[in-house]
Design a protein around this motif. Structure first.
Motif, PDB file in Angstrom:
ATOM      1  N   PHE A 120       0.927  -1.293   0.050  1.00  0.00           N
ATOM      2  CA  PHE A 120      -0.016   0.034   0.066  1.00  0.00           C
ATOM      3  C   PHE A 120       0.990   1.363   0.016  1.00  0.00           C
ATOM      4  N   ILE A 121       2.125   1.272   1.059  1.00  0.00           N
ATOM      5  CA  ILE A 121       2.871   2.438   0.839  1.00  0.00           C
ATOM      6  C   ILE A 121       3.668   2.384  -0.405  1.00  0.00           C
ATOM      7  N   ARG A 122       4.087   1.218  -1.078  1.00  0.00           N
ATOM      8  CA  ARG A 122       4.952   1.403  -2.092  1.00  0.00           C
ATOM      9  C   ARG A 122       4.285   2.000  -3.287  1.00  0.00           C
ATOM     10  N   TYR A 123       2.937   1.651  -3.598  1.00  0.00           N
ATOM     11  CA  TYR A 123       2.110   2.036  -4.847  1.00  0.00           C
ATOM     12  C   TYR A 123       1.425   3.176  -4.454  1.00  0.00           C
ATOM     13  N   PHE A 124       0.929   3.761  -3.335  1.00  0.00           N
ATOM     14  CA  PHE A 124       0.003   4.720  -3.244  1.00  0.00           C
ATOM     15  C   PHE A 124       0.593   5.887  -2.124  1.00  0.00           C
ATOM     16  N   HIS A 125       1.759   5.710  -1.722  1.00  0.00           N
ATOM     17  CA  HIS A 125       2.175   6.927  -1.079  1.00  0.00           C
ATOM     18  C   HIS A 125       2.893   7.787  -1.804  1.00  0.00           C
ATOM     19  N   LYS A 126       3.463   7.558  -2.796  1.00  0.00           N
ATOM     20  CA  LYS A 126       4.632   8.646  -3.705  1.00  0.00           C
ATOM     21  C   LYS A 126       3.972   9.747  -4.373  1.00  0.00           C
ATOM     22  N   VAL A 129     -23.734  -6.715  -1.758  1.00  0.00           N
ATOM     23  CA  VAL A 129     -22.673  -7.756  -1.507  1.00  0.00           C
ATOM     24  C   VAL A 129     -21.270  -7.086  -1.499  1.00  0.00           C
ATOM     25  N   SER A 130     -20.400  -7.446  -0.552  1.00  0.00           N
ATOM     26  CA  SER A 130     -18.925  -6.816  -0.617  1.00  0.00           C
ATOM     27  C   SER A 130     -18.143  -7.955  -1.686  1.00  0.00           C
ATOM     28  N   VAL A 131     -17.233  -7.389  -2.197  1.00  0.00           N
ATOM     29  CA  VAL A 131     -16.511  -8.176  -3.053  1.00  0.00           C
ATOM     30  C   VAL A 131     -14.899  -7.771  -3.183  1.00  0.00           C
ATOM     31  N   PRO A 132     -14.004  -8.540  -2.423  1.00  0.00           N
ATOM     32  CA  PRO A 132     -12.605  -8.002  -2.423  1.00  0.00           C
ATOM     33  C   PRO A 132     -12.041  -8.142  -3.865  1.00  0.00           C
ATOM     34  N   VAL A 133     -11.177  -7.134  -4.144  1.00  0.00           N
ATOM     35  CA  VAL A 133     -10.547  -6.904  -5.237  1.00  0.00           C
ATOM     36  C   VAL A 133      -8.827  -7.279  -5.116  1.00  0.00           C
ATOM     37  N   ASN A 134      -8.031  -8.200  -5.462  1.00  0.00           N
ATOM     38  CA  ASN A 134      -6.735  -8.393  -5.369  1.00  0.00           C
ATOM     39  C   ASN A 134      -6.018  -7.464  -6.285  1.00  0.00           C
ATOM     40  N   LEU A 135      -5.214  -6.409  -5.454  1.00  0.00           N
ATOM     41  CA  LEU A 135      -4.718  -5.464  -6.191  1.00  0.00           C
ATOM     42  C   LEU A 135      -3.294  -5.970  -6.758  1.00  0.00           C
ATOM     43  N   ARG A 136      -2.874  -6.915  -6.638  1.00  0.00           N
ATOM     44  CA  ARG A 136      -1.532  -7.748  -7.294  1.00  0.00           C
ATOM     45  C   ARG A 136      -1.928  -7.797  -8.611  1.00  0.00           C
ATOM     46  N   GLN A 137      -3.027  -7.930  -9.355  1.00  0.00           N
ATOM     47  CA  GLN A 137      -3.332  -7.904 -10.725  1.00  0.00           C
ATOM     48  C   GLN A 137      -3.179  -6.714 -11.499  1.00  0.00           C
ATOM     49  N   PHE A 138      -3.266  -5.666 -10.515  1.00  0.00           N
ATOM     50  CA  PHE A 138      -2.963  -4.389 -11.137  1.00  0.00           C
ATOM     51  C   PHE A 138      -1.453  -3.721 -10.926  1.00  0.00           C
ATOM     52  N   PHE A 139      -1.097  -4.221  -9.631  1.00  0.00           N
ATOM     53  CA  PHE A 139       0.335  -3.699  -9.379  1.00  0.00           C
ATOM     54  C   PHE A 139       1.450  -4.805  -8.868  1.00  0.00           C
ATOM     55  N   ALA A 142       3.450 -11.065   0.969  1.00  0.00           N
ATOM     56  CA  ALA A 142       2.521 -11.899   1.328  1.00  0.00           C
ATOM     57  C   ALA A 142       1.668 -11.203   2.309  1.00  0.00           C
ATOM     58  N   ARG A 143       1.714  -9.726   2.479  1.00  0.00           N
ATOM     59  CA  ARG A 143       0.972  -9.119   3.593  1.00  0.00           C
ATOM     60  C   ARG A 143      -0.512  -8.741   2.591  1.00  0.00           C
ATOM     61  N   ASN A 144      -1.233  -8.137   3.271  1.00  0.00           N
ATOM     62  CA  ASN A 144      -2.490  -7.695   2.583  1.00  0.00           C
ATOM     63  C   ASN A 144      -2.286  -6.628   1.591  1.00  0.00           C
ATOM     64  N   PHE A 145      -2.945  -6.941   0.310  1.00  0.00           N
ATOM     65  CA  PHE A 145      -2.943  -6.003  -0.698  1.00  0.00           C
ATOM     66  C   PHE A 145      -4.159  -6.251  -1.433  1.00  0.00           C
ATOM     67  N   PHE A 146      -5.118  -5.775  -0.798  1.00  0.00           N
ATOM     68  CA  PHE A 146      -6.521  -5.891  -1.471  1.00  0.00           C
ATOM     69  C   PHE A 146      -7.381  -4.766  -1.151  1.00  0.00           C
ATOM     70  N   SER A 147      -8.426  -4.547  -2.070  1.00  0.00           N
ATOM     71  CA  SER A 147      -9.435  -3.318  -1.963  1.00  0.00           C
ATOM     72  C   SER A 147     -10.928  -3.907  -1.931  1.00  0.00           C
ATOM     73  N   VAL A 148     -11.680  -3.356  -1.436  1.00  0.00           N
ATOM     74  CA  VAL A 148     -12.998  -3.849  -1.403  1.00  0.00           C
ATOM     75  C   VAL A 148     -14.221  -3.115  -2.294  1.00  0.00           C
TER      76      VAL A 148
END
Length: 469
Positions: free
Chosen positions: A165-171, A286-296, A301-307
């Motif tokens: 989250f910090i690497r891709y959305f902080h800069k 309905v809540s549906v998680p989105v794996n952010l690794r498919q975009f970034f 191995a830590r959390n990297f998803f949105s909902v």
């Protein structure tokens, strides 16, 4: 002396962006623990599984962590604890964190031919945990079958503990701390408004953690809430369904939608069919998680998803068919799944974490705020789903894996999907004893001539033979 102190100084990392909400949201019925399981071809050897766990554990420093409470935030601290494999004779997804104990945030259990990994969501998401699980199974199969000549090349070391989250959305949009502090000082001229501004901003941020991509409903629609009889000791009702993945994908293709959307549409309609008090104009969300690794390209191995949040509102004059429901879900879902949309949204969230006021608020205040926000969000949801996708193991491991399973627990009915080989497994979990929704879901597929295998766990004292645990 200094080097000795450094050797004994424990390492710690702050929780990632997604994890901050889990502690406030967890409860006896919603432990924020999820389970990934695999059925292997032979009865599990506990000693070999322990050796495999030892080897895998040494590769994943993140899994050495224990959760600690700081004055401002929770954090992960490196520990010297070692995991021990356990017989799977306790309710699934029991809590892994107790504030008065120092304990690892995952467990490995086994029962007959099944090996399961349970993980506290603070530590990792489903994708990250699957990497650990794949390595665990690989080590176990190699120990169980020493005749296998793996001959694997040594892979480069990958940072599995990165906070992506910090690497891709902080800069990009994040100001530095000095700029943020100057802004904060200026705002002190309106001292009387500070507390209110902080509470409002923190509330928005907390809601975003729960539903960051959602286009929240502001029209005042009535969101339907499933009701039922809670299980006596908070253990979840688990219903496992297995069916041929190709045939279900074909059903989705006929509607020109993805498998996830098709299963979600079935889940919504099954909920409507099982609701005796349904008036016909309610909204099912309905809540549906989105794996952010498919975009970034993250290897963490830590959390990297949105909902995201999807909804369908029933109307009396409409047919409300699976086709209508799925097309409406597709219309809502696709615009949210762009890199630009996710990047802009999540960058603002990360920026908020560096706001000086967010930093100085003590942890108990944040906890109270997050609990309240979580309660409000729960009222705006009916169901939850998660699809971990297709799993393919290493070529010499795959023949020894018969099937994989994935489920979690929640305060509302939920299903988790995962596929391996030719089989798709959908595992429903619910805090309620009743299985009406699951029965309607299975009935809709069997009417389309999809063969289904179903397994249900025991939750009541009668089912358990008088035992409550």
């Amino acid at each position: 002396m200094e080097s000795r102190m450094n050797r004994h100084r424990k390492k710690w990392v702050r929780l990632d962006n997604a994890s901050n909400i889990f502690l406030a949201a967890m409860s006896p019925r919603d432990t924020k623990v999820f389970r990934i399981s695999a059925e292997v071809t032979e009865t599990v050897d506990p000693e070999l599984l322990q050796e495999a766990l030892n080897r895998t554990f040494d590769k994943y420093l993140l899994y050495h962590s224990v959760l600690r409470r700081g004055f401002f935030w929770y954090y992960l601290e490196e520990s010297g604890l070692r995991p021990t494999v356990q017989l799977d004779n306790r309710p699934t997804c029991e809590a892994l964190y107790h504030f008065d104990r120092k304990e690892l945030l995952f467990r490995v259990v086994h029962w007959k031919k099944r090996i399961s990994l349970e993980v506290f969501h603070i530590l990792s998401d489903g994708t990250g945990a699957m990497w650990f699980f794949e390595d665990l199974l690989k080590e176990y199969i190699l120990l169980r079958h020493p005749e296998i000549d793996a001959n694997e090349e040594e892979l480069p070391q990958i940072n599995r503990s990165e906070d992506s989250f910090i690497r891709y959305f902080h800069k990009n949009e994040q100001r530095n701390f000095t700029e943020s502090a100057q802004s904060a000082i200026q705002s002190l001229t309106e001292a009387g408004k500070v507390a209110g501004k902080y509470a409002t901003a923190y509330g928005k941020k907390a809601k975003s953690l729960l539903m960051p991509v959602a286009d929240r409903d502001k029209s005042g629609k009535k969101v339907y809430q499933v009701k039922g009889t809670y299980t006596p000791d908070s253990r979840p009702r688990i219903v496992e369904m297995e069916f041929p993945v190709k045939e279900v994908i074909q059903l989705a293709k006929k509607e020109n939608i993805s498998l996830t959307i098709y299963l979600t549409a079935l889940f919504i309609e099954a909920t409507r069919l099982s609701a005796k008090e349904f008036k016909g104009t309610e909204t099912i969300a309905v809540s549906v998680p989105v794996n952010l690794r498919q975009f970034f390209p993250s290897h963490s191995a830590r959390n990297f998803f949105s909902v995201t949040r999807l909804e369908y509102t029933y109307e009396l004059e409409k047919e409300n068919s699976i086709r209508e429901i799925s097309q409406e879900l597709k219309r809502q879902f696709e615009p949210q799944l762009t890199k630009e949309s996710l990047e802009g949204w999540l960058t603002k969230l990360i920026a908020f974490e560096y706001n000086p006021f967010a930093r100085i608020a003590i942890r108990p205040i944040k906890d109270l705020m997050l609990k309240w926000i979580n309660h409000q969000n729960n009222r705006n949801l009916t169901l939850a789903i998660s699809n971990l996708g297709r799993v393919k193991f290493n070529e010499y491991v795959d023949p020894f894996i018969e099937q994989v399973y994935f489920h979690t627990v929640a305060v509302r009915p939920q299903f988790c999907a995962i596929s391996h080989g030719e089989v798709l497994t959908v595992t429903f979990s619910s805090p309620y004893i009743e299985t009406d929704i699951e029965q309607e879901f299975a009935l809709m597929l069997t009417e389309k001539e999809i063969p289904i295998t179903i397994a249900v766990n025991k939750v009541t004292q009668e089912e358990l033979g008088g035992e409550s645990k």
